[in-house]
Design a protein around this motif. Sequence first.
Motif, short mmCIF file in Angstrom:
data_model
loop_
_atom_site.label_atom_id
_atom_site.label_comp_id
_atom_site.label_asym_id
_atom_site.label_seq_id
_atom_site.Cartn_x
_atom_site.Cartn_y
_atom_site.Cartn_z
N ARG A 79 0.83 -1.21 0.00
CA ARG A 79 0.00 0.00 0.00
C ARG A 79 0.86 1.25 0.00
O ARG A 79 0.49 2.29 -0.57
CB ARG A 79 -0.92 -0.05 1.23
CG ARG A 79 -1.92 1.07 1.35
CD ARG A 79 -2.98 0.77 2.40
NE ARG A 79 -2.42 0.18 3.61
CZ ARG A 79 -2.51 0.73 4.82
NH1 ARG A 79 -3.12 1.90 4.98
NH2 ARG A 79 -2.00 0.11 5.87
N TYR A 80 2.01 1.18 0.65
CA TYR A 80 2.98 2.28 0.65
C TYR A 80 4.29 1.80 0.04
O TYR A 80 4.78 0.72 0.42
CB TYR A 80 3.30 2.76 2.07
CG TYR A 80 2.15 3.15 2.95
CD1 TYR A 80 1.12 3.97 2.52
CD2 TYR A 80 2.13 2.71 4.29
CE1 TYR A 80 0.09 4.33 3.37
CE2 TYR A 80 1.11 3.08 5.15
CZ TYR A 80 0.09 3.89 4.68
OH TYR A 80 -0.92 4.26 5.53
N HIS A 81 4.90 2.60 -0.81
CA HIS A 81 6.26 2.34 -1.25
C HIS A 81 7.22 2.74 -0.13
O HIS A 81 6.98 3.73 0.57
CB HIS A 81 6.55 3.15 -2.52
CG HIS A 81 7.84 2.78 -3.19
ND1 HIS A 81 9.06 3.21 -2.72
CD2 HIS A 81 8.10 2.05 -4.30
CE1 HIS A 81 10.02 2.75 -3.51
NE2 HIS A 81 9.45 2.04 -4.48
N PRO A 82 8.29 1.99 0.09
CA PRO A 82 9.20 2.33 1.19
C PRO A 82 9.79 3.74 1.11
O PRO A 82 10.09 4.35 2.15
CB PRO A 82 10.29 1.25 1.11
CG PRO A 82 10.11 0.58 -0.19
CD PRO A 82 8.68 0.74 -0.57
N ALA A 83 9.97 4.29 -0.09
CA ALA A 83 10.49 5.66 -0.19
C ALA A 83 9.51 6.65 0.41
O ALA A 83 9.90 7.64 1.03
CB ALA A 83 10.78 6.00 -1.64
N ILE A 84 8.21 6.40 0.23
CA ILE A 84 7.19 7.29 0.78
C ILE A 84 7.14 7.14 2.30
O ILE A 84 6.98 8.12 3.03
CB ILE A 84 5.82 6.98 0.15
CG1 ILE A 84 5.88 7.11 -1.37
CG2 ILE A 84 4.75 7.90 0.72
CD1 ILE A 84 6.40 8.44 -1.87
N VAL A 85 7.28 5.93 2.79
CA VAL A 85 7.33 5.72 4.25
C VAL A 85 8.53 6.45 4.84
O VAL A 85 8.44 7.08 5.90
CB VAL A 85 7.38 4.22 4.58
CG1 VAL A 85 7.60 4.00 6.08
CG2 VAL A 85 6.09 3.53 4.13
N GLN A 87 9.94 9.15 3.73
CA GLN A 87 9.67 10.58 3.73
C GLN A 87 8.73 10.98 4.86
O GLN A 87 8.99 11.94 5.61
CB GLN A 87 9.08 11.01 2.39
CG GLN A 87 8.83 12.52 2.30
CD GLN A 87 8.00 12.89 1.07
OE1 GLN A 87 7.14 12.12 0.65
NE2 GLN A 87 8.27 14.05 0.51
N LYS A 88 7.62 10.24 5.00
CA LYS A 88 6.66 10.67 6.02
C LYS A 88 7.16 10.39 7.44
O LYS A 88 6.84 11.13 8.36
CB LYS A 88 5.28 10.05 5.77
CG LYS A 88 5.19 8.57 5.69
CD LYS A 88 3.78 8.21 5.18
CE LYS A 88 3.59 6.72 5.04
NZ LYS A 88 2.24 6.40 4.51
N ALA A 89 7.99 9.36 7.61
CA ALA A 89 8.57 9.12 8.93
C ALA A 89 9.52 10.24 9.32
O ALA A 89 9.55 10.68 10.48
CB ALA A 89 9.30 7.78 8.95
N ARG A 137 16.47 3.09 5.44
CA ARG A 137 17.74 3.46 6.09
C ARG A 137 18.59 4.33 5.17
O ARG A 137 19.16 5.34 5.60
CB ARG A 137 18.52 2.20 6.46
CG ARG A 137 17.88 1.29 7.50
CD ARG A 137 18.01 1.86 8.88
NE ARG A 137 17.86 0.82 9.90
CZ ARG A 137 17.64 1.06 11.18
NH1 ARG A 137 17.56 2.31 11.61
NH2 ARG A 137 17.51 0.07 12.04
N LYS A 138 18.71 3.93 3.91
CA LYS A 138 19.52 4.71 2.97
C LYS A 138 18.97 6.13 2.80
O LYS A 138 19.73 7.11 2.82
CB LYS A 138 19.54 4.01 1.60
CG LYS A 138 20.39 2.76 1.53
CD LYS A 138 20.31 2.15 0.14
CE LYS A 138 21.16 0.89 0.02
NZ LYS A 138 21.04 0.28 -1.34
N LEU A 139 17.65 6.25 2.67
CA LEU A 139 17.06 7.57 2.48
C LEU A 139 17.20 8.42 3.74
O LEU A 139 17.39 9.65 3.65
CB LEU A 139 15.60 7.43 2.09
CG LEU A 139 15.37 6.98 0.64
CD1 LEU A 139 13.94 6.53 0.43
CD2 LEU A 139 15.71 8.11 -0.33
#
Length: 331
Positions: A79-85, A87-89, A137-139
Amino acid sequence: MPVRFGYTLMTEQAGPKDLVRYAVDAEAAGFDFEVSSDHFFPWLSAQGHAPYAWTVLGAVAHATQRVELMTYVTCPTIRYHPAIVAQKAATLQILADGRFILGLGSGENLNEHVVGARWPAVADRQNMLAEAIEIIRKLHDGELVDHRGEYFQVDAARIWDLPETPVPIGVAVAGATGVDRFASLADHLIAVEPDAELVETWNRHDRTPTIDSPATRAIGQIPICWDPDRDTAIARAHEQFRWFAGGWDVNADLRTTAGFAAATQYVRAEDVANAIPCGPDLDQIVDAVAAYWCAGFTDIALVQVGGDAQDAFLREAAQPLLRKLREAAPN
């Protein structure tokens, strides 16, 4: 360090404005932290709600001052792409002034099917979660990220607003296989059963912590149904929380509230009362919660069952219950 006690913002049983109000009242009552579920569906239609957890948590971060906040848990794979998670975290950690923990898990079909993707097998879901954590972690390191993995692709992504306090990551696991896979990837353990062996195995693993303190936390959760009348509490728990009886092997794969209703149609009120402390007896609740600190959990979140029961619980029961819990728990 003393055991910490939390309050659950259960998005399945209350609307967004009520959840923010409960969060403020729970902080005033003395809870140490607050966790939020992250659902697109309630478990059962009787619960009746499913607002967007991240918007609610943003409002809660603004409305509270002291309590830690946490997703319990977010699935960063379908439902969420990890890149979006990621960003919002990062954004939420800024709004919360460093009080946020990102709780992650491999998800349930109930919430993830809504985007029309195939529901993967357990092994694939765990592989996806591990890769998602790597991306997050990378982002959060602040660099430009290109990623070509087995499950995800990230093209020239960067998080532009990063918090001064890095976002710790907790991962929900239910057995030795999950511990072996994720203990080295996460800062904290999340589990919903008071399993001492699970905690001990997790603590034996080496990890590279996100935060300066290397101490890992074991964060558990337990449903309760406080009410001045025990029969009322049992009826409410049966109506709204009998889904809990299915176990995770079943719960992860069901698609709809109708599926949960069918799967639990033969669960009796007395079955729920035997699994969840119901009624006004605070000592009964303390005894149930004690199983978690005896198993080595450092943090225990309470789920008060029933959206219409939160005000009375927070007004009448929360403070005396917290006093009893803190008197009984190890310091």
